[in-house]
Design an enzyme around this catalytic site. Sequence first.
Site, PDB file in Angstrom:
ATOM      1  N   GLU A 195       0.852  -1.348  -0.028  1.00 10.63           N
ATOM      2  CA  GLU A 195      -0.096   0.119   0.106  1.00 10.63           C
ATOM      3  C   GLU A 195       0.688   1.146  -0.036  1.00 10.63           C
ATOM      4  O   GLU A 195       0.335   2.272  -0.380  1.00 10.63           O
ATOM      5  CB  GLU A 195      -1.021   0.031   1.295  1.00 10.63           C
ATOM      6  N   LYS A 237      -2.581  10.152   1.794  1.00  8.51           N
ATOM      7  CA  LYS A 237      -4.068   9.663   1.780  1.00  8.51           C
ATOM      8  C   LYS A 237      -4.816  10.954   2.446  1.00  8.51           C
ATOM      9  O   LYS A 237      -5.895  11.148   1.854  1.00  8.51           O
ATOM     10  CB  LYS A 237      -3.728   8.523   2.552  1.00  8.51           C
ATOM     11  N   HIS A 259      -7.029  -2.865  -6.653  1.00  6.79           N
ATOM     12  CA  HIS A 259      -8.100  -3.571  -5.696  1.00  6.79           C
ATOM     13  C   HIS A 259      -9.310  -4.270  -6.443  1.00  6.79           C
ATOM     14  O   HIS A 259      -9.795  -5.279  -5.612  1.00  6.79           O
ATOM     15  CB  HIS A 259      -8.552  -2.638  -4.537  1.00  6.79           C
ATOM     16  N   HIS A 277      -4.515  -9.014   2.485  1.00  7.06           N
ATOM     17  CA  HIS A 277      -4.631  -7.895   1.821  1.00  7.06           C
ATOM     18  C   HIS A 277      -3.626  -7.319   0.908  1.00  7.06           C
ATOM     19  O   HIS A 277      -3.739  -7.144  -0.483  1.00  7.06           O
ATOM     20  CB  HIS A 277      -5.669  -7.024   2.578  1.00  7.06           C
TER      21      HIS A 277
HETATM   22  N1  LIG Z   1     -10.265   1.220   5.667  1.00  6.77           N
HETATM   23  C1  LIG Z   1      -9.291   1.188   4.841  1.00  6.77           C
HETATM   24  O1  LIG Z   1      -9.131   2.398   4.270  1.00  6.77           O
HETATM   25  C2  LIG Z   1      -8.383   0.224   4.581  1.00  6.77           C
HETATM   26  C3  LIG Z   1      -7.255   0.452   3.882  1.00  6.77           C
HETATM   27  C4  LIG Z   1      -6.307  -0.973   3.638  1.00  6.77           C
HETATM   28  C5  LIG Z   1      -6.703  -2.077   4.142  1.00  6.77           C
HETATM   29  N2  LIG Z   1      -8.148  -2.118   4.613  1.00  6.77           N
HETATM   30  C6  LIG Z   1      -8.351  -3.529   5.416  1.00  6.77           C
HETATM   31  O2  LIG Z   1      -7.250  -3.686   6.151  1.00  6.77           O
HETATM   32  C7  LIG Z   1      -7.112  -5.274   6.313  1.00  6.77           C
HETATM   33  C8  LIG Z   1      -5.440  -5.572   6.313  1.00  6.77           C
HETATM   34  O3  LIG Z   1      -5.041  -4.932   7.483  1.00  6.77           O
HETATM   35  P1  LIG Z   1      -3.907  -5.518   8.121  1.00  6.77           P
HETATM   36  O4  LIG Z   1      -2.699  -5.584   6.899  1.00  6.77           O
HETATM   37  O5  LIG Z   1      -3.297  -4.576   8.998  1.00  6.77           O
HETATM   38  O6  LIG Z   1      -4.273  -6.951   8.566  1.00  6.77           O
HETATM   39  P2  LIG Z   1      -4.463  -7.462  10.124  1.00  6.77           P
HETATM   40  O7  LIG Z   1      -5.051  -6.271  10.921  1.00  6.77           O
HETATM   41  O8  LIG Z   1      -5.271  -8.688  10.218  1.00  6.77           O
HETATM   42  O9  LIG Z   1      -3.100  -7.293  10.794  1.00  6.77           O
HETATM   43  C9  LIG Z   1      -2.256  -8.436  10.351  1.00  6.77           C
HETATM   44  C10 LIG Z   1      -1.656  -9.437  11.289  1.00  6.77           C
HETATM   45  O10 LIG Z   1      -0.902  -9.023  12.041  1.00  6.77           O
HETATM   46  C11 LIG Z   1      -0.959  -8.972  13.393  1.00  6.77           C
HETATM   47  N3  LIG Z   1      -0.412  -7.766  14.150  1.00  6.77           N
HETATM   48  C12 LIG Z   1      -1.046  -6.435  13.907  1.00  6.77           C
HETATM   49  N4  LIG Z   1       0.050  -5.588  14.437  1.00  6.77           N
HETATM   50  C13 LIG Z   1       1.034  -6.387  15.145  1.00  6.77           C
HETATM   51  C14 LIG Z   1       2.071  -5.955  15.632  1.00  6.77           C
HETATM   52  N5  LIG Z   1       2.453  -4.714  16.142  1.00  6.77           N
HETATM   53  N6  LIG Z   1       2.892  -6.818  15.994  1.00  6.77           N
HETATM   54  C15 LIG Z   1       2.606  -8.397  15.729  1.00  6.77           C
HETATM   55  N7  LIG Z   1       1.506  -8.615  15.232  1.00  6.77           N
HETATM   56  C16 LIG Z   1       0.741  -7.861  14.597  1.00  6.77           C
HETATM   57  C17 LIG Z   1      -2.757  -9.247  13.553  1.00  6.77           C
HETATM   58  O11 LIG Z   1      -2.918  -9.863  14.620  1.00  6.77           O
HETATM   59  C18 LIG Z   1      -2.632  -9.996  12.230  1.00  6.77           C
HETATM   60  O12 LIG Z   1      -2.297 -11.204  12.349  1.00  6.77           O
HETATM   61  C19 LIG Z   1      -7.870  -5.772   5.216  1.00  6.77           C
HETATM   62  O13 LIG Z   1      -9.080  -6.244   5.930  1.00  6.77           O
HETATM   63  C20 LIG Z   1      -8.233  -4.501   4.369  1.00  6.77           C
HETATM   64  O14 LIG Z   1      -9.405  -4.694   3.630  1.00  6.77           O
HETATM   65  C21 LIG Z   1      -8.713  -1.145   4.927  1.00  6.77           C
HETATM   66  O1  LIG Z   2      -8.941   4.420   1.438  1.00  6.45           O
HETATM   67  C1  LIG Z   2      -9.512   3.974   0.228  1.00  6.45           C
HETATM   68  O2  LIG Z   2     -10.264   4.663  -0.145  1.00  6.45           O
HETATM   69  C2  LIG Z   2      -8.934   2.822  -0.146  1.00  6.45           C
HETATM   70  O3  LIG Z   2      -9.402   2.613  -1.426  1.00  6.45           O
HETATM   71  C3  LIG Z   2      -7.815   2.467   0.360  1.00  6.45           C
HETATM   72  C4  LIG Z   2      -7.700   0.677   0.154  1.00  6.45           C
HETATM   73  O4  LIG Z   2      -6.364   0.449   0.190  1.00  6.45           O
HETATM   74  C5  LIG Z   2      -8.652   0.093   1.185  1.00  6.45           C
HETATM   75  O5  LIG Z   2      -8.272  -1.330   0.865  1.00  6.45           O
HETATM   76  C6  LIG Z   2     -10.224   0.150   1.145  1.00  6.45           C
HETATM   77  O6  LIG Z   2     -10.489  -0.578   2.157  1.00  6.45           O
HETATM   78  C7  LIG Z   2     -10.570  -0.380  -0.068  1.00  6.45           C
HETATM   79  O7  LIG Z   2     -11.865   0.200  -0.262  1.00  6.45           O
HETATM   80  P1  LIG Z   2     -13.249  -0.442  -0.988  1.00  6.45           P
HETATM   81  O8  LIG Z   2     -14.174   0.738  -1.020  1.00  6.45           O
HETATM   82  O9  LIG Z   2     -12.691  -1.019  -2.171  1.00  6.45           O
HETATM   83  O10 LIG Z   2     -13.582  -1.503   0.055  1.00  6.45           O
HETATM   84 ZN   LIG Z   3      -6.121  -1.734   0.484  1.00 11.10          ZN
END
Ligand SMILES: NC(=O)c1ccc[n+]([C@@H]2O[C@H](COP(=O)([O-])OP(=O)(O)OC[C@H]3O[C@@H](n4cnc5c(N)ncnc54)[C@H](O)[C@@H]3O)[C@@H](O)[C@H]2O)c1
Ligand SMILES: O=C(O)C(=O)C[C@@H](O)[C@H](O)[C@H](O)COP(=O)(O)O
Ligand SMILES: [Zn+2]
Length: 376
Positions: A195, A237, A259, A277
């Site tokens: 990302e 962002k 995505h 992801h």
């Molecule tokens: N809302 C948004 O704008 C947005 C943007 C990008 C991704 N996402 C979402 O975020 C999710 C992925 O996030 P992620 O990659 O952080 O995954 P996650 O939250 O599952 O964390 C990854 C793993 O690392 C572990 N972990 C977290 N912090 C830790 C630390 N400091 N030390 C050790 N272990 C740790 C967690 O327990 C998990 O097993 C997806 O569901 C994706 O769709 C949302």
């Molecule tokens: O913040 C956003 O906007 C993004 O698209 C960030 C992405 O990295 C993230 O995975 C987001 O959750 C994807 O959005 P979605 O609307 O396709 O679910």
């Molecule tokens: Zn993403």
Amino acid sequence: MPESPEASTACETVRVPLGDRAYDIVIAEGLIDRLGAELAPVLKRQKVFIVTDTKVAEAHLGRALAALDHAGITAEVVVLPSGEATKSYGTFTELLDRLLGLGAERKDILVALGGGVIGDITGFAASVLRRGMDFVQVPTTLLAQVDSSVGGKTGINSPFGKNLIGAFHQPRKVIADLTALDTLSARELRAGYAEVVKYGLIDDLPFFEWLEDAGPAILAGNRTAQARAVAHSCAAKARIVGEDERETGDRRALLNLGHTFGHALEAECGYDGTLLHGEAVAIGMGMALDASVRLGLAPEADKVRYLAHLAKVGMKARAADIGRSFDVDKLIGHMAQDKKVDAGKLTFILGPIGGARIVQNPDLAAIRASLEDSLA
Ligand SMILES: NC(=O)c1ccc[n+]([C@@H]2O[C@H](COP(=O)([O-])OP(=O)(O)OC[C@H]3O[C@@H](n4cnc5c(N)ncnc54)[C@H](O)[C@@H]3O)[C@@H](O)[C@H]2O)c1
Ligand SMILES: O=C(O)C(=O)C[C@@H](O)[C@H](O)[C@H](O)COP(=O)(O)O
Ligand SMILES: [Zn+2]
């Protein structure tokens, strides 16, 4: 190139410009140890509800609780299972009931201590509990620090696709402690790095050029490089979210680069941890560049350059390398559920490195060919 991993970093603050809902992202080492002081300005009462997961609880909850205790703030804690499967209907309703059972009131605040999974589900809970509570993001993965904790997209997955149930609900503050990255697995750190690269690919060629040099240092734990990557990504962002908070214009959809492809791969894997992801996004951005080349929107050299960078940092670039097979028609079926779909037509983020743009209804033959090529 930045100094040794031990080098300490100054505190950086990035503002997300959203009028009366504007908030700060603070980025520094040791913020979890100062959590009480960092939270104080956004608290209405001396009490918080922390939502975290099992792995983060083991690594960081103790120091968060000690910091809150030191500041005279009481904390209730809900620990959810670690991993993508937690972003489900079942866990979501369980979380709501646990928080209600613990007595969370409208003026209380939820604290999401964890990665993107915890941030997304906690933010969604905050958006609906008692018709809306405040929440704060304390992101502990690289992915959450550079992307998911910022911008207010919250939600959970459905068997139909990623993040299909959710709400826009902005946090009151984002507190990114760089030392949390030290306990992350190498695989999770790399997944989050995808990302980071995304911001370079969207509209920032100089940043991509810097990453071509500094990427290995970021992944090796070099704190100065990590701090710069996190602050630069948050600034990118924040700017885009400030311009198009709810993805109704032509800006925020750019953050969806890779995505449409990536979410289809994740949905097909059933959120079982086969594909993280960030890993799916890295492969999806390769597919987007491949499709861009086929559609005459990017030079072949850009695809080669991106794939070379993934190889340099040890990331998989092709769906064929994941260790399971995929059916192209099923992937295209998942894409039909993408939130950018308009009147049944797919939308993709395509273009050269540093020049991404929104392309509605591209020739599906090119999309299919990119999928087939990545799966071969
Ligand atoms: N809302 C948004 O704008 C947005 C943007 C990008 C991704 N996402 C979402 O975020 C999710 C992925 O996030 P992620 O990659 O952080 O995954 P996650 O939250 O599952 O964390 C990854 C793993 O690392 C572990 N972990 C977290 N912090 C830790 C630390 N400091 N030390 C050790 N272990 C740790 C967690 O327990 C998990 O097993 C997806 O569901 C994706 O769709 C949302
Ligand atoms: O913040 C956003 O906007 C993004 O698209 C960030 C992405 O990295 C993230 O995975 C987001 O959750 C994807 O959005 P979605 O609307 O396709 O679910
Ligand atoms: Zn993403």
